[in-house]
Design an enzyme around this catalytic site. Structure first.
Site, PDB file in Angstrom:
ATOM      1  N   ASP A   1       0.823  -1.216   0.000  1.00 12.08           N
ATOM      2  CA  ASP A   1       0.000   0.000   0.000  1.00 12.08           C
ATOM      3  C   ASP A   1       0.856   1.266   0.000  1.00 12.08           C
ATOM      4  O   ASP A   1       0.674   2.154   0.838  1.00 12.08           O
ATOM      5  CB  ASP A   1      -0.935   0.021   1.218  1.00 12.08           C
ATOM      6  CG  ASP A   1      -1.655  -1.295   1.421  1.00 12.08           C
ATOM      7  OD1 ASP A   1      -2.149  -1.844   0.429  1.00 12.08           O
ATOM      8  OD2 ASP A   1      -1.715  -1.768   2.568  1.00 12.08           O
TER       9      ASP A   1
ATOM     10  N   GLU B   1     -11.449   0.309  -2.680  1.00 13.74           N
ATOM     11  CA  GLU B   1     -10.738   0.637  -1.440  1.00 13.74           C
ATOM     12  C   GLU B   1      -9.555   1.541  -1.764  1.00 13.74           C
ATOM     13  O   GLU B   1      -9.394   1.999  -2.890  1.00 13.74           O
ATOM     14  CB  GLU B   1     -10.249  -0.651  -0.763  1.00 13.74           C
ATOM     15  CG  GLU B   1      -9.348  -1.491  -1.650  1.00 13.74           C
ATOM     16  CD  GLU B   1      -9.016  -2.847  -1.061  1.00 13.74           C
ATOM     17  OE1 GLU B   1      -9.388  -3.101   0.094  1.00 13.74           O
ATOM     18  OE2 GLU B   1      -8.366  -3.647  -1.758  1.00 13.74           O
TER      19      GLU B   1
END
Length: 505
Positions: free
Chosen positions: A21, A189
């Site tokens: 991420d 997301e």
């Protein structure tokens, strides 16, 4: 947009290890990157680069995880999820979601720190992937996603107005993108919020980590409505699920996109893509929306570098490439005047399963082929005291030294399957009379691990046991770790282990 230039170039992945991420920014001519750290301590790693390709460690922004009792044991599924890194009002800011606690932030006048203690901006379960935005007209906003595992909600992005100091949200929030209303979209997301040419932009992945794509959303108003488009997908390439990352501009005005790719036991490795704009004002990432294997350098002429891996442990200290698998105690690593990492053989119920050991000092398992090697000396101590070099994920394997019932040292090699509750022998033990060994593990490009060791009387390292297939661990890749432990019923003193010359070649 493929790599046909005569200019110096790079090859992907630019970070061939688990930098999950990733988010990055540019401040002047310097780039900075952070990534998810989950339950590892310290958290929120920070890297610096001058060209988006060659990176070095700066340190960490989060000293410990709270509440302390929740992170007294390994939590590869909890802690710090998907941080956002920003620079505003002369300060660096990092926002992240703890899926069990809510959205937090820390900030600092310098990327080297000191960083503030965490501020809980929005409490609640399932609140993840936050990203702030301060606009040129004085506005401040925050967008976040949802984890179904904690909240029962997913596939939507919620937006808030935020105080300028980033400590409070000023409204109840509104769903500004509902993935369920978009045909074919699911598991939306990881939003990253930007402002460009009068548009609010949200770059957010969807479709799951291993097989998804990168989306872009734009609106003239922060609260929507938003148009959407898929801007990066695997297509005919080998890069599965190009997913969640950072839009960064270079000093020359060119745009770039850093994103991760899920690589099984290695976790989420980082790729760099060129980024352009079509006639309708939408981003075009990679080569026509597909990942590139390589390209020209964003900023030519920078020296080659990579995040540190090797360590001589001067004075018993260790470099920023290492993290504990849980909040550490003060007596886990013992300072001294020479070289070498001195770990206490701590009594722990998890001594027979490194997946439950909090006192494993670990770094990311690198994409192979690579070989890790370290020298170990196991001091005198209680029977059952052990120390070694481990690959820890949903399954584990380790090689090292152990004190037998008669007090003598022996070389052991053990493993545990994903469903195993404790370890098993992977090879027959060998006597190690002086308590010393050189430990080695070779990692192939598909995550198979070949263990070996050399005792002082051996001519060279001897292979040990069958190949071991490393596996990911929760939301992380496998970890390459050093540990020392003893069963909880062992007599004192339990002893110490000293590691020297860790090398990753």
């Amino acid at each position: 947009m493929s790599d046909r230039s005569a200019e110096p170039g790079y090859r992907n992945p630019v970070l061939p290890a688990d930098w999950s991420d990733p988010d990055a920014i540019r401040v002047g001519e310097d780039f900075y990157l952070t990534a998810s750290s989950f339950g590892r301590v310290p958290g929120l790693p920070l890297l610096h680069s001058r060209d988006l390709v060659n990176w070095r460690f700066v340190g960490h922004a989060l000293r410990r995880l709270t509440p302390e009792e929740d992170f007294a044991a390994p939590r590869p599924d909890g802690g710090v999820w998907a941080p956002a890194l920003r620079h505003h009002a002369g300060r660096f800011w990092i926002f992240w979601g703890d899926p069990d606690r809510g959205i937090h932030q820390v900030n600092s006048p310098s990327v080297e720190g000191p960083w503030t203690d965490p501020v809980l901006v929005k409490p609640g379960r399932g609140l993840i992937d936050p990203c702030p935005l301060w606009t040129e007209d004085g506005g401040a906003y925050l967008v976040h996603g949802w984890a179904r595992s904690r909240s029962g909600v997913k596939n939507r992005l919620t937006g808030h107005r935020m105080s300028q100091d980033g400590r409070r949200l000023l409204d109840e929030g509104k769903v500004i993108v509902d993935g369920d209303a978009l045909p074919g979209w699911f598991t939306l997301e990881g939003p990253k919020l930007h402002r460009r040419d009068g548009w609010y932009w949200i770059l957010a992945p969807a479709g799951s980590v291993e097989t998804g794509w990168q989306g872009a959303f734009r609106s003239r108003d922060f609260f929507g409505p938003y148009e959407e488009r898929v801007v990066l997908a695997q297509g005919g390439t080998r890069v599965n699920g190009p997913h969640q990352g950072a839009w960064v501009d270079a000093p020359d005005g060119a745009d770039w996109f850093l994103h991760f790719q899920h690589r099984g036991p290695f976790g989420r490795v980082v790729h760099l893509q060129p980024m352009a704009w079509d006639d309708d004002g939408w981003p075009v990432i990679g080569d026509g929306g597909e990942p590139v294997e390589g390209h020209r350098l964003p900023v030519p002429g920078q020296p080659r570098s990579a995040p540190a891996t090797d360590d001589d442990f001067p004075g018993g200290a260790f470099g920023p490439q290492w993290t504990w698998l849980a909040n550490p105690g003060p007596d886990w690593a013992l300072p001294h005047d020479g070289e070498g990492l001195r770990l206490a053989c701590l009594p722990t119920p998890g001594a027979h399963d490194p997946r439950t050991l909090p006192n494993v000092l670990a770094q990311r398992l690198p994409v192979g082929p690579r070989t890790a090697e370290v020298e170990l000396r196991l001091g005198q101590g209680a029977p059952g005291a052990r120390a070694g070099l481990a690959v820890v994920g949903d399954a584990f394997g380790w090689i090292g030294l152990e004190r037998a019932a008669d007090g003598g040292a022996r070389l052991v090699h053990r493993f545990g399957e994903p469903v195993a509750e404790r370890e098993r022998d992977a090879a027959h033990a060998r006597p190690a009379p002086d308590g010393r060994a050189l430990l080695r593990v070779h990692i192939t490009d598909d995550g198979r691990c070949r263990f070996a060791a050399r005792l002082p009387d051996d001519a060279g390292p001897r292979p040990s046991g069958p190949e071991f297939a490393a596996r990911p661990w929760g939301w992380t890749g496998a970890q390459l770790g050093l540990f020392a432990a003893v069963p909880p019923d062992a007599a004192a003193p339990a002893g110490t282990a000293e590691f020297r010359r860790f090398r990753l070649t």
